[in-house]
Write an enzyme that holds these catalytic residues in place. Structure first.
Site, short mmCIF file in Angstrom:
data_model
loop_
_atom_site.label_atom_id
_atom_site.label_comp_id
_atom_site.label_asym_id
_atom_site.label_seq_id
_atom_site.Cartn_x
_atom_site.Cartn_y
_atom_site.Cartn_z
N ASP A 247 0.83 -1.21 0.00
CA ASP A 247 0.00 0.00 0.00
C ASP A 247 0.87 1.26 0.00
OD1 ASP A 247 -1.96 -1.88 0.35
OD2 ASP A 247 -2.79 -1.01 2.19
N ASP A 248 0.23 2.36 -0.34
CA ASP A 248 0.79 3.72 -0.18
C ASP A 248 1.79 4.15 -1.26
OD1 ASP A 248 -0.71 3.43 2.10
OD2 ASP A 248 0.88 3.92 3.51
N HIS B 43 -6.08 2.94 -3.60
CA HIS B 43 -5.92 3.16 -2.15
C HIS B 43 -6.30 4.61 -1.80
CE1 HIS B 43 -4.54 1.88 1.74
NE2 HIS B 43 -3.48 2.66 1.79
N HIS C 283 -4.94 9.13 0.72
CA HIS C 283 -4.93 8.28 1.91
C HIS C 283 -6.01 8.73 2.90
CE1 HIS C 283 -3.32 5.50 4.98
NE2 HIS C 283 -2.81 4.89 3.93
N HIS D 248 3.99 -2.19 3.02
CA HIS D 248 4.04 -0.84 2.44
C HIS D 248 5.37 -0.68 1.73
CE1 HIS D 248 1.18 -0.79 5.76
NE2 HIS D 248 0.54 0.15 5.08
ZN LIG Z 1 -2.27 2.98 3.48
#
Ligand SMILES: [Zn+2]
Length: 236
Positions: free
Chosen positions: A61-62, A112, A116, A203
């Site tokens: 993620d991210d 995502h 955020h 991440h």
């Molecule tokens: Zn995240």
């Protein structure tokens, strides 16, 4: 008379010798065949074990991150592994070449949100700004609209799938990589909790996470795990 008796004895002796040799040969052969077939059974059991591999998905993620995502992609390519990336719209917009590379190297791309954002109380306007806009950015780069969404913090309304027409993908293995600089500790957490149909949350915005992910992939592959993208776990 003596001579013919001697001949008969010789013949009888010869008969027993030949019988003994033949019995010994075929008897032994039969035993070997039994042993061979036992070995063959053992081999096929081992093969079965190897064939019934456990599936696991590693997700990031991210990202994309300008330094650590390329590092991760290099490591995944070396290992012939496909992962799933839940991208932030804002970062995808800033690093389109990385988004393109993720797609070209066979990984699955999900959404995502743009900034955020917690989608717990998201109304239509916020969903448009965060989800639809991110899909548009990714589609512009890859030519494909993401079908999967991972809401930040796992936080969302039950109606998110219905409202976005996307599938929510959470996780069942969380090594809390974002709050640790101890790569070995992250690897231990992943391996301790690894299971068939597992979805690991990581991440790619931290060097320790990338290092830990690659080590865990090596170890889990040795344990018979096959790394797949999340769609293969959800629709198996
Ligand atoms: Zn995240």
């Amino acid at each position: 008379m003596n001579r013919s008796l001697k001949n008969v004895k010789t013949l009888i002796g010869l008969f027993f010798t030949v019988s003994f040799v033949l019995f010994g040969y075929f008897g032994k052969n039969e035993m070997m065949n039994e042993t061979d077939s036992r070995n063959a059974t053992m081999v096929s059991d081992t093969q079965k074990e190897v064939m019934s591999t456990k599936k696991i998905a590693i997700t990031f993620d991210d990202g994309p991150h300008p330094v650590y995502t390329p590092m991760l992609l290099d490591g995944l390519k070396e290992r012939g592994i496909h992962a799933t990336f839940f991208l932030l719209g804002e970062s995808a917009q800033n690093y389109p070449d990385l988004v393109k590379r993720i797609q070209e190297e066979g990984h699955l791309i999900g959404n995502h949100t743009f900034h955020h954002t917690d989608l717990k109380n998201a109304d239509t306007v916020l969903l448009h700004q965060e989800v639809v806009k991110t899909n548009e950015v990714i589609e512009k780069i890859t030519g494909q609209t993401p079908q999967y969404i991972r809401p930040p913090f796992g936080s969302h309304k039950d109606s998110l799938e219905e409202q976005t027409g996307m599938l929510v993908v959470l996780w069942n293995i969380d090594p809390l990589d974002w709050c640790s600089e101890d790569a070995a500790g992250i690897v231990r957490q992943i391996e301790k909790n690894a299971k068939d149909n597992g979805i690991i949350l990581m991440h790619d915005s931290y060097k320790t996470s990338v290092m830990a992910a690659l080590t865990a992939i090596d170890d889990l592959q040795k344990e018979g795990y096959e790394f797949v993208t999340v769609d293969e776990i959800l629709f198996e």
